[in-house]
Write a protein that holds these residues in place. Structure first.
Motif: not given
Ligand SMILES: NC(=O)c1ccc[n+]([C@@H]2O[C@H](COP(=O)([O-])OP(=O)(O)OC[C@H]3O[C@@H](n4cnc5c(N)ncnc54)[C@H](O)[C@@H]3O)[C@@H](O)[C@H]2O)c1
Length: 360
Positions: A157-159, A274-277, A296-305
């Motif tokens: 449901r979150k995805i 369970k989910i990493r964004v 170009s590669y974008r490598s920003g934040d990782v977060w978990s809702p």
């Protein structure tokens, strides 16, 4: 995209009827469960715990299964004969929790006798059977819910929310791995047993009509495939891939979802995150030819809702009650079951032809 499952408040439920058993909610929707093997007890446990449902009967051909049910739910009627449930005037809904080859006959008899039906995945053994059940339910104004349990999982449901609200951006791919050692089934291949989960999540998240299917795989212990790799092509260059395997030394249940703006990893075995964004991606600023591409590669934040941890079946069965009371078709209705059965048929056809492209 179809609308997502709601999690309604079921405080108001159906018609009051005279002569209900003392101690039971006279408004409750009365359900009979057919099949009390591996999965049936989970259905009965959730139905028994939810307000608005009344478990009226449990049916199983095996006396040992009935004995188990009787011990857990002493007041419930027990029977070995499915007709006692399917034709009972005291039952409003039939839950069919038996092997797939039995689904069509049981659900059909239930619908013919005026019952709403909750049917396990996969809905039916053939698309033609699913079409018949859908037509019958529509004619009788009855609801069908197909138990695509994962659609009610908090992570899914979150995805869906992250895709719908634009966080992920236009989708590139969906890549799902569901492997373990066993549980071998005697009557269906790993495609019909495990892939309905991934295909239903894929269908729910991508929300488009697939164009073609390719499947490869193999069987090592009997004539039924025990491993399979299924690719589903969608319009707009969206590709889904599903890996299901009963011969894996380790259990993996991981789905990668790639979008232009974010990439997600859903690990269903992870207890907390369970989910990493991932704010990761690739951008190409092009010059003229192949060698002028500027990548170009974008490598920003990782977060978990935060993900709702409510048991998916509980949410699903609450929602089904609400659908019955309101006379509304659920998201996971017969049509959704049929979409998955069509994909399973195509995957099986492709697998038998060693990866032939099957246009849908
Ligand atoms: N949604 C999920 O996550 C999930 C998980 C597991 C299984 N399932 C599905 O649930 C269904 C049942 O799977 P299972 O693993 O519980 O199978 P199972 O073989 O363990 O149990 C099925 C039970 O149904 C009984 N049965 C079969 N035909 C019957 C009939 N005509 N009348 C009365 N009883 C009958 C059998 O005696 C058995 O006890 C399958 O469709 C499977 O795909 C869904």
């Amino acid at each position: 995209m179809s609308s997502g499952p709601s999690t309604p408040d079921n405080s108001s439920t159906a018609v009051e009827r005279p002569g209900s058993r003392p101690g039971t909610d006279p408004n409750a929707v009365r359900v009979g469960i057919i099949g009390y093997g591996y999965w049936g007890p989970n259905i009965v446990r959730n139905l028994s715990a939810l307000d608005g449902w009344h478990v009226a009967a449990v049916c199983d051909q095996k006396p040992t299964a009935l004995a188990r049910a009787g011990k857990m739910y002493p007041g419930v009627q027990l029977t070995a004969d499915a007709a006692d449930v399917l034709k009972s005037p005291d039952i409003d809904v039939v839950a069919v929790i038996t092997p797939v080859w039995t689904h069509f006959d049981l659900a059909k008899t239930g619908l013919e006798n005026g019952k709403h039906v909750f049917v396990e995945k996969p809905f039916t053994s053939t698309a033609a059977q699913a079409e018949q059940l859908i037509e019958l339910a529509a004619r009788k104004n009855l609801q069908i819910m197909v138990d695509h349990t994962f659609l009610f999982n908090g992570a899914v449901r979150k995805i869906r929310e992250l895709v719908d609200n634009g966080t992920v951006g236009p989708l590139y791919y969906f890549d799902s791995t569901r492997v373990n050692l066993g549980l071998f089934q005697h009557d269906v291949s790993v495609v019909w047993d495990l892939a309905p989960h991934d295909l239903s999540v894929m269908d729910h998240i991508i929300g488009q009509k697939p164009e073609a299917v390719v499947a490869t795989g193999g069987n090592h212990l009997n004539e039924l495939a025990d491993m399979a790799f299924i690719t589903v092509y969608f319009p707009g260059n969206v590709t889904a891939h599903i890996n299901v395997n009963w011969l894996s030394p380790v259990k993996i249940r991981t789905t990668l979802i790639g979008g232009r703006d974010k990439m997600l990893v859903w690990n269903d075995l992870e207890p907390d995150e369970k989910i990493r964004v991932y704010d990761r991606g690739v951008e190409i600023a092009s010059g003229q030819g192949l060698y002028d591409l500027l990548v170009s590669y974008r490598s920003g934040d990782v977060w978990s809702p935060k993900v709702d941890a409510t048991e998916a079946l509980r949410t699903e069965l609450k929602y089904f009650l609400d659908c019955i009371v309101r006379g509304q078709a659920p998201t996971n209705d017969g049509a959704s079951g049929l979409r998955i059965v069509r994909l399973l048929e195509a995957a099986e056809q492709s697998l038998k032809a060693r990866g032939k492209l099957i246009e849908l």
